[in-house]
Enzyme design. Structure first.
Site, short mmCIF file in Angstrom:
data_model
loop_
_atom_site.label_atom_id
_atom_site.label_comp_id
_atom_site.label_asym_id
_atom_site.label_seq_id
_atom_site.Cartn_x
_atom_site.Cartn_y
_atom_site.Cartn_z
N LYS A 31 -5.44 1.55 -20.51
CA LYS A 31 -5.56 1.78 -21.94
C LYS A 31 -4.24 1.48 -22.67
CE LYS A 31 -9.72 3.18 -20.83
NZ LYS A 31 -9.69 3.36 -19.38
N TYR A 78 -13.52 13.01 -19.48
CA TYR A 78 -14.03 11.66 -19.28
C TYR A 78 -15.21 11.70 -18.30
CZ TYR A 78 -14.08 6.93 -17.27
OH TYR A 78 -14.47 5.71 -16.80
N ARG A 135 0.82 -1.22 0.00
CA ARG A 135 0.00 0.00 0.00
C ARG A 135 0.85 1.27 0.00
NH1 ARG A 135 -2.22 2.83 4.11
NH2 ARG A 135 -1.78 1.22 5.67
N ASP A 152 -5.13 14.76 -18.05
CA ASP A 152 -5.37 13.36 -18.38
C ASP A 152 -4.76 13.14 -19.77
OD1 ASP A 152 -6.36 10.89 -19.21
OD2 ASP A 152 -8.26 11.15 -18.15
#
Length: 386
Positions: free
Chosen positions: A200, A103, A49, A175
């Site tokens: 992606k 988005y 983490r 982005d």
């Protein structure tokens, strides 16, 4: 050893960020899946983490080199990266300026979560720099853009945004998913924080969910302080798969970009298409800006079918191209934004952003363009016969 900044792009994709197999001298990175590491007598107290397992650390280096930044972090999804970055720099009473067409998941996150934390936000009317200026406030801390944007492939002038933000000591975030590090490096234009849905193009095979942030060491350290509290780390098995996939990133994206240009030019001439949105077309309103800031125009485009063709039936009639939720895999896919990525927006909100019912987002793969063209023409023919 030769400076990593001097390596070619393919060499960088293959070799930077690989974990050396010191024991068996294997050609690929070993996986370190442990979730429990020693804390005594070690230089680094490792914990998944905390984004500091061996596989995580090395992949950060690859992404940073590709994005021309000092450091990077890898996350379990694009939204995990986006939310961690925004919450790291925004708190109660702060204000963020957001480009209008982004988005749908990012839009939904902002309008549903920011008010809970007392964070103010303003959406621009367009992606032009002139629309950002009137929204500036004394408490504006972040400017958030997406270029090329999802799903209309709008282009925002990154240098203009970076210059404006620096004048007002505002953090800039972008982005960069649609372009990928192969076609665009926002840090070169002064953007502070570069975000990716690594699901992606970085993953590229439609089998990995991941996100990434690339920025200066200072900014990454600040994001890390927030990110460790949200549990958005990526499992080391998936980190390993992502590092493997990124070895072919340049080869894949360049081939897809070449194919997208061919498909965009074909679609623009079709009598059944109302409009094509692709920054590599001279007809694109921001074509000149795209030429200045992109090394390639990307493998994403969108097009609007004329009203006599049902968008959903057209996609059902495709045989080779897959109607599919995500994008950027080796295979070509289509999606209706009104049904998926922007379904959480109201019809009015979608129309304000130019997202019509006949709009189809087209992620171009590595197939031969003539095969994709034949598939589209056959699907149109079948749809018209219904």
């Amino acid at each position: 050893m030769k400076s990593t900044k001097k390596f070619g792009i393919n060499t960088t994709c293959v070799h930077i960020g690989e974990v050396k197999d010191e024991q068996f001298k294997g050609a690929v990175s070993p996986i370190y899946p442990s979730t429990s590491y020693a804390f005594d007598g070690v230089d680094i107290k490792r914990y998944p983490r905390y984004f500091n397992t061996p596989n995580q650390e090395m992949l950060h280096k690859k992404i940073a080199v590709l994005e021309h930044t000092e450091d990077a972090l890898i996350f379990s999804s694009g939204m995990a990266a986006i939310s961690a970055a925004l919450f790291a720099f925004l708190q109660n009473g702060d204000h963020v300026i957001v480009q209008q067409v982004i988005y749908g998941g990012t839009f939904n996150f902002m309008v549903n979560e920011f008010e809970k934390f007392g964070i103010e936000y303003s959406f621009t009317e367009s992606d032009k720099i002139e629309d950002f200026l009137p929204l500036l406030r004394p408490n504006t801390k972040v400017m958030y853009i997406e270029t090329p944007s999802n799903p209309l492939l709008g282009i925002t002038d990154m240098k203009a945004i970076a210059d404006l933000s620096k004048q007002h000591q505002i953090i800039t975030m972008i982005d960069n998913t649609f372009a990928s590090p192969i076609n665009q490096n926002p840090a070169d234009f002064g953007i502070d924080i570069v975000l990716h849905s690594a699901t992606k193009y970085m993953g590229g095979h439609s089998d990995i969910s991941a996100g990434a942030i690339a920025a200066s060491k200072e900014h990454i350290a600040k994001i890390w302080e927030t990110a460790i509290n949200y549990g958005g780390n990526l499992s080391d098995q998936t980190v390993w798969l992502l590092e493997r996939s990124m070895k072919t990133l340049n080869l894949r994206v360049k081939e897809q970009t070449k194919n997208a240009q061919i498909m965009a030019e074909y679609l623009e001439k079709s009598e059944h298409i109302d409009a094509v949105y692709y920054p590599g077309l001279p007809s694109h309103p921001q074509y000149e800006i795209a030429k200045k800031q992109m090394k390639g125009f990307g493998a994403m485009l969108s097009f609007e079918l004329k009203s006599h063709i049902d968008a959903m039936q057209f996609q059902r009639n495709l045989q080779l191209i897959k109607p599919s939720m995500s994008l950027a895999g080796l295979e070509s896919t289509t999606v209706s934004p009104v049904q998926t990525t922007h379904a959480l927006l109201s019809e009015q909100e979608r129309l304000e952003r130019g997202i019509k019912n006949g709009l189809i987002r087209f992620s171009v793969g590595i197939e031969e363009p003539e095969d994709l063209i034949a598939d589209i023409e056959l699907a149109i023919e079948k749809t018209l016969k219904k």
